[in-house]
Design a protein around this motif. Structure first.
Motif, short mmCIF file in Angstrom:
data_model
loop_
_atom_site.label_atom_id
_atom_site.label_comp_id
_atom_site.label_asym_id
_atom_site.label_seq_id
_atom_site.Cartn_x
_atom_site.Cartn_y
_atom_site.Cartn_z
N ARG A 1 5.25 2.08 -1.85
CA ARG A 1 5.52 3.20 -2.76
C ARG A 1 5.91 4.44 -1.99
NH1 ARG A 1 0.83 2.59 -7.30
NH2 ARG A 1 1.46 0.53 -7.98
N SER A 2 6.38 5.42 -2.73
CA SER A 2 6.85 6.65 -2.08
C SER A 2 5.72 7.41 -1.38
CB SER A 2 7.53 7.55 -3.11
OG SER A 2 6.63 7.88 -4.14
N ASP A 3 4.47 7.19 -1.81
CA ASP A 3 3.35 7.88 -1.15
C ASP A 3 2.84 7.10 0.06
OD1 ASP A 3 2.17 5.76 -2.43
OD2 ASP A 3 0.67 6.95 -3.50
N GLY A 4 3.49 6.00 0.42
CA GLY A 4 3.15 5.25 1.61
C GLY A 4 2.23 4.07 1.37
N ARG A 5 1.62 3.98 0.18
CA ARG A 5 0.74 2.85 -0.11
C ARG A 5 1.56 1.58 -0.32
NH1 ARG A 5 -3.01 3.62 -4.87
NH2 ARG A 5 -1.00 3.87 -5.85
N ARG A 6 0.98 0.46 0.08
CA ARG A 6 1.65 -0.83 -0.11
C ARG A 6 0.92 -1.63 -1.19
NH1 ARG A 6 3.40 -2.80 5.90
NH2 ARG A 6 4.60 -0.93 6.36
N GLU A 18 14.58 -8.13 1.85
CA GLU A 18 14.07 -6.76 2.01
C GLU A 18 15.08 -5.77 1.45
OE1 GLU A 18 12.36 -5.72 5.81
OE2 GLU A 18 12.35 -7.85 6.34
N MET A 19 14.58 -4.73 0.79
CA MET A 19 15.44 -3.70 0.25
C MET A 19 14.69 -2.37 0.35
SD MET A 19 17.13 -3.47 -3.53
CE MET A 19 15.62 -3.07 -4.36
N ALA A 20 15.38 -1.34 0.77
CA ALA A 20 14.77 -0.02 0.89
C ALA A 20 15.70 1.01 0.26
CB ALA A 20 14.51 0.33 2.34
N GLN A 21 15.10 1.92 -0.50
CA GLN A 21 15.86 3.02 -1.10
C GLN A 21 14.98 4.26 -1.02
OE1 GLN A 21 17.14 2.39 -5.10
NE2 GLN A 21 18.21 4.32 -5.20
N GLY A 22 15.41 5.21 -0.24
CA GLY A 22 14.61 6.41 -0.04
C GLY A 22 13.31 6.05 0.68
N ARG A 23 12.19 6.50 0.12
CA ARG A 23 10.89 6.21 0.73
C ARG A 23 10.23 4.98 0.14
NH1 ARG A 23 7.89 11.89 0.85
NH2 ARG A 23 6.79 10.70 -0.73
N THR A 24 10.90 4.29 -0.79
CA THR A 24 10.34 3.08 -1.41
C THR A 24 11.00 1.85 -0.80
OG1 THR A 24 9.99 4.28 -3.48
CG2 THR A 24 9.98 1.89 -3.60
N ALA A 25 10.18 0.87 -0.41
CA ALA A 25 10.69 -0.37 0.18
C ALA A 25 10.14 -1.55 -0.60
CB ALA A 25 10.27 -0.47 1.63
N LEU A 26 10.94 -2.62 -0.68
CA LEU A 26 10.57 -3.83 -1.38
C LEU A 26 10.81 -5.02 -0.47
CD1 LEU A 26 9.88 -5.27 -4.13
CD2 LEU A 26 12.33 -5.35 -4.50
N LEU A 27 9.82 -5.88 -0.33
CA LEU A 27 9.93 -7.10 0.46
C LEU A 27 9.51 -8.26 -0.42
CD1 LEU A 27 10.19 -8.77 3.10
CD2 LEU A 27 7.79 -8.23 3.50
#
Length: 86
Positions: free
Chosen positions: A12-17, A73-82
């Motif tokens: 998430r944008s706040d860094g939590r996974r 894997e996909m990343a957009q801004g500060r949000t990443a998806l694996l």
């Protein structure tokens, strides 16, 4: 071998996974009415584009057999998806 479990990790944008494990068979059973519509649409598309439905089914099966061990894997801004398929 057909995949049994799909793991989705989102940062998430706040860094939590967040990690979510999705079993393939129960999800397929719940979504089976939509799957039936997708198969019907695929048959219509095969008819329109003059493609053998058996050949299209063979191609889809080859993709499913190749899925285990796949990572997306996909990343957009500060949000990443694996997404990893086991």
């Amino acid at each position: 071998m057909i995949p049994q479990l799909v793991t989705v990790r989102v940062r998430r944008s706040d860094g939590r996974r967040v990690r979510v494990h999705l079993p393939v068979v129960p999800v397929a059973l719940v979504l089976s009415p939509l799957l039936l519509l997708a198969v019907l649409g695929g048959c219509i598309a095969c008819r329109i584009f003059r493609v053998s439905p058996a050949g299209a089914l063979r191609g889809a099966a080859r993709v499913l057999w190749a899925l285990p061990g796949t990572r997306f894997e996909m990343a957009q801004g500060r949000t990443a998806l694996l997404i990893s398929v086991r």
